[in-house]
Motif scaffolding. Structure first.
Motif, short mmCIF file in Angstrom:
data_model
loop_
_atom_site.label_atom_id
_atom_site.label_comp_id
_atom_site.label_asym_id
_atom_site.label_seq_id
_atom_site.Cartn_x
_atom_site.Cartn_y
_atom_site.Cartn_z
N VAL A 77 0.78 -1.26 0.08
CA VAL A 77 0.13 0.28 -0.10
C VAL A 77 0.91 1.23 0.01
O VAL A 77 0.13 2.39 0.00
N GLN A 78 2.09 1.08 0.11
CA GLN A 78 3.11 2.00 -0.20
C GLN A 78 2.89 3.19 1.11
O GLN A 78 2.96 4.27 1.03
N LYS A 79 2.73 2.55 2.42
CA LYS A 79 2.50 3.58 3.35
C LYS A 79 2.94 2.75 4.85
O LYS A 79 2.43 1.44 4.84
N THR A 80 3.90 3.31 5.50
CA THR A 80 4.38 2.61 6.54
C THR A 80 3.62 3.00 7.94
O THR A 80 4.01 2.16 8.88
N ASN A 81 3.21 4.13 8.02
CA ASN A 81 2.71 4.59 9.46
C ASN A 81 3.75 4.78 10.39
O ASN A 81 3.79 4.39 11.52
N THR A 82 5.15 5.19 9.79
CA THR A 82 6.20 5.21 10.77
C THR A 82 6.82 6.52 10.38
O THR A 82 7.01 6.75 9.09
N ILE A 83 7.03 7.30 11.33
CA ILE A 83 8.12 8.52 11.14
C ILE A 83 9.14 8.25 11.81
O ILE A 83 9.60 7.36 12.67
N GLY A 84 10.44 9.15 11.57
CA GLY A 84 11.74 8.87 12.17
C GLY A 84 11.89 10.21 13.05
O GLY A 84 11.57 10.97 12.77
N VAL A 85 12.73 9.83 14.05
CA VAL A 85 12.92 11.09 14.97
C VAL A 85 14.39 11.08 15.40
O VAL A 85 14.82 9.99 15.70
N ILE A 86 14.80 12.22 15.10
CA ILE A 86 16.46 12.37 15.31
C ILE A 86 16.57 13.33 16.46
O ILE A 86 16.02 14.53 16.64
N VAL A 87 17.46 12.85 17.57
CA VAL A 87 17.59 13.85 18.78
C VAL A 87 19.08 13.82 19.01
O VAL A 87 19.69 12.83 18.43
N PRO A 88 19.57 14.70 19.56
CA PRO A 88 21.07 14.87 20.14
C PRO A 88 21.55 13.61 20.94
O PRO A 88 22.34 12.91 20.74
N GLU A 89 20.64 13.48 21.86
CA GLU A 89 20.80 12.35 22.95
C GLU A 89 19.34 12.44 23.62
O GLU A 89 18.90 13.19 23.60
N LEU A 90 19.14 11.18 24.29
CA LEU A 90 17.86 11.04 24.97
C LEU A 90 17.83 11.45 26.47
O LEU A 90 16.84 11.96 26.80
N ASP A 92 19.17 14.14 28.15
CA ASP A 92 19.20 15.35 28.48
C ASP A 92 18.07 16.01 29.03
O ASP A 92 17.87 17.18 29.56
N GLY A 93 16.74 15.32 29.00
CA GLY A 93 15.57 15.99 29.67
C GLY A 93 14.83 16.68 28.78
O GLY A 93 13.95 16.54 28.52
N TYR A 94 15.62 17.48 27.95
CA TYR A 94 14.99 18.12 26.82
C TYR A 94 14.44 17.22 25.82
O TYR A 94 13.18 17.49 25.46
N SER A 95 14.93 16.68 25.26
CA SER A 95 14.60 15.58 23.95
C SER A 95 13.54 14.71 24.42
O SER A 95 12.49 14.49 23.69
N ALA A 96 13.85 14.31 25.58
CA ALA A 96 12.97 13.17 26.06
C ALA A 96 11.58 13.93 26.36
O ALA A 96 10.48 13.33 26.05
N MET A 97 11.40 15.04 26.92
CA MET A 97 10.06 15.86 27.05
C MET A 97 9.50 16.00 25.70
O MET A 97 8.29 15.83 25.36
N VAL A 98 10.16 16.47 24.78
CA VAL A 98 9.81 16.69 23.41
C VAL A 98 9.14 15.24 22.78
O VAL A 98 8.18 15.32 22.31
N LEU A 99 9.93 14.36 23.10
CA LEU A 99 9.45 13.07 22.57
C LEU A 99 8.11 12.67 23.17
O LEU A 99 7.45 11.93 22.34
N ASN A 100 8.02 13.04 24.42
CA ASN A 100 6.79 12.67 25.13
C ASN A 100 5.65 13.24 24.29
O ASN A 100 4.63 12.69 23.99
#
Lengths: 353, 353
Positions: A77-90, A92-100
């Motif tokens: 169906v040419q659709k993965t329902n998946t995205i990628g997320v790139i962070v500096p590191e997990l 550091d408190g900052y990225s983790a909250m954004v990820l939430n």
DNA sequence: AAGTCGTACTAAATCGTTTTAGCTGTGCTA
DNA sequence: TAGCACAGCTAAAACGATTTAGTACGACTT
């Protein structure tokens, strides 16, 4: 009644549990994969299938714990329902909250995400997006990360500042943030305000400093480069804030307040100050940035400029999902901005003189 | 020399950049997909292909930025190089550090991972593994998460305590941890030691408390249930530690030390104590657990039992990868244990009396 | 009695790879 | 000069789903 003929001589082709394919299941039921696919996906074409057959199919699917192979489905169906997320590191408190925030927005849309940390390494900055793209992610969310690749798919950059075609930046209203911070310190009587600049690799470093400088100048108390220090080291930790303030103190320059790049460095700064016998906030006020979890319960509790990190994450995800749903109709927002708030706690106080 | 005949009349089938398939590329080069696949994957069969052809292929692949579709490849070779990771939530400091360890071990093996948080919700605990399995992850790492599904693939549970077939638990040596903690407090002269138990949903809650009780009893200072409190609320934050100690103080019971379930609650505990005019560590010692980032720079700096979270993550990943590489040869380790260390800082002190 | 319609399905193509099993032409031996 | 090895490829099946285009049969119209 169903007049199923037992086509094959095998009465019960025992299916191994744990990985039944649609074909297996179809053979077991003496039906074609097509029929099962229609029924299990509730396709319009299934309307002509009698309820009894549907029931048999559902029952068998449940019995053998059939799960469609997402690889195969996605390929078709040419659709993965998946995205990628790139962070500096997990961590550091900052990225983790954004990820939430990202995750909360994704989960309602039945998307999952692949993650990678680049640790500010140039090769990973180039490589990671490729790995994700190979895996057919539909879009990428980058957090505090410079874009080092040609965006051939929708990209949202949280705290990104480069204007790149196809990239939506979700940013804080930095000017407002600087006004809040400098305004707060100024109103408390501070005139000699030291500034801790972020590391070179942090996306916000430049804007943050420029807006602070402008806000200070506007009030007639220009930032003095002699009491400006930059965080060193390649990861965000209190240590780097600690060292920064240590070196500042060693220089002998006078200051009554510190505007830190983030909460983590503010915490390190407080440590450095108290070690030198200076009390916070009685002798020196310290203003943080971000409002990570640790800020509220630090001792003294940090006065800080709050970034709505969770919202930034969920806004990023929603914006990406919207683009994915609507297709590329050209009108990609270049920037979405969110507002900071100042959280006044105990680390800042009226100047005592 | 190559005597390529221009099979088709189209001289240059202009390939759209951004998503070229192997077939497209093959057509463009007037070669078969097979040949390209051999060359690009350095397959043994490629030995008979002349260097010139190889060069042409590599050049074209580079020119059109060809990336193999991982879905298709994975489907064919029946291997996704992807695992799933299940955590309670990302921003509690604990999971993030474990994840860092996981990622560092995975990256050298060219694996990526899909993540999901369950927030201790029962439905997500059931659902998440299924979502990951549908996406054909090769194995699952669960962090501080009860296993609520039939493990039909290799599973490693960080801080898991249930013995389940096919699941490897990576756990701290809790007995040792309790000895270190109670021993430290005992040696400082503490005899009335309050204990903050973890929430019911934390995997470690039970073992942690039992081992602490045993270590204390061994020294003749049994834990008094009147000065034992349990964390309430459904997420780990300083607030819950704060409330716990507030309620303990309200009871009027005497104690000279607090052994907290984790650093986060220890930080909340310190806040509660200081608010009531008790100094830490002069009046009450507070001992944390985990040694998260915030611990070292808290004020006072936290004395704590360190869990090697990063290592636990990388051990989990390595153990999983090993099982994946060696196939299911039955000898799945039930448990791998790691050692705690005590980090003595400023939040504990000799009893002043 | 031929045509039409609806029901209950199935065959085969397709997505983009990898892999197995060939196929073709040249040069060399026997 | 047939036979054979080898170089340099290609055709087609396969992975496991979805989807398009039918087919077979009975009932009902005209």
């Amino acid at each position: 009644m169903a007049n199923r003929s037992t086509k094959k001589e095998d009465g019960a082709p025992t299916l191994k549990k744990g990985s039944v394919s649609l074909k297996d299941l179809a053979a077991h039921l003496d039906l074609s994969p097509t029929t099962l696919s229609w029924v299990l996906n509730d396709a319009p074409a299934a309307s002509s299938i009698p309820q009894e057959t549907k029931d048999r199919i559902h029952a068998a699917a449940a019995e053998f714990n059939y799960r469609p192979n997402y690889l195969a489905r996605s390929l078709r169906v040419q659709k993965t329902n998946t995205i990628g997320v790139i962070v500096p590191e997990l961590s550091d408190g900052y990225s983790a909250m954004v990820l939430n925030g990202v995750e909360s927005a994704l989960s309602t849309a039945e998307y999952l995400y692949l993650t990678g940390s680049h640790l500010h390494k140039e090769d990973l900055l180039q490589e990671l997006p490729q790995l994700l793209i190979e895996r057919q992610v539909e879009g990428i969310i980058a957090v505090d990360t410079p874009i080092r690749f040609e965006p051939s798919l929708p990209v949202v950059n949280v705290s990104g500042h480069d204007k790149i075609d196809g990239v939506t930046n979700v940013v804080l209203n930095h000017q407002h943030a600087a006004e809040l911070g400098i305004g707060h310190l100024y109103n408390l009587g501070h005139r000699r305000i030291a500034v801790i600049k972020g590391q070179e690799f942090s996306s916000d470093t430049k804007v943050r400093f420029e807006t602070i400088r402008a806000a200070a100048a506007k009030r007639g108390v220009p930032i003095d480069s002699k009491i400006t220090v930059q965080l060193q080291g390649d990861s965000p930790s209190p240590e780097v804030g600690y060292s920064a303030i240590k070196s500042l103190l060693a220089s002998g320059e006078e200051f009554t307040a510190v505007f830190a790049f983030n909460d983590v460095s503010a915490i390190g700064a407080i440590r450095a100050l108290t070690e030198m016998g200076l009390r916070v906030p009685e002798d020196v006020s310290v203003l943080g940035f971000d409002d990570v979890y640790a800020a509220a319960f630090h001792n003294p509790a940090l006065t800080t400029i709050r970034q709505p990190l969770f919202e930034m994450g969920s806004i990023a995800a929603k914006s990406l999902l919207e683009r994915l749903a609507n297709g590329a109709d050209g009108n990609v927002p270049k920037e979405v901005s969110v507002e900071p708030t100042i959280i006044v706690r105990q680390s800042t106080a009226r100047i005592s003189r």
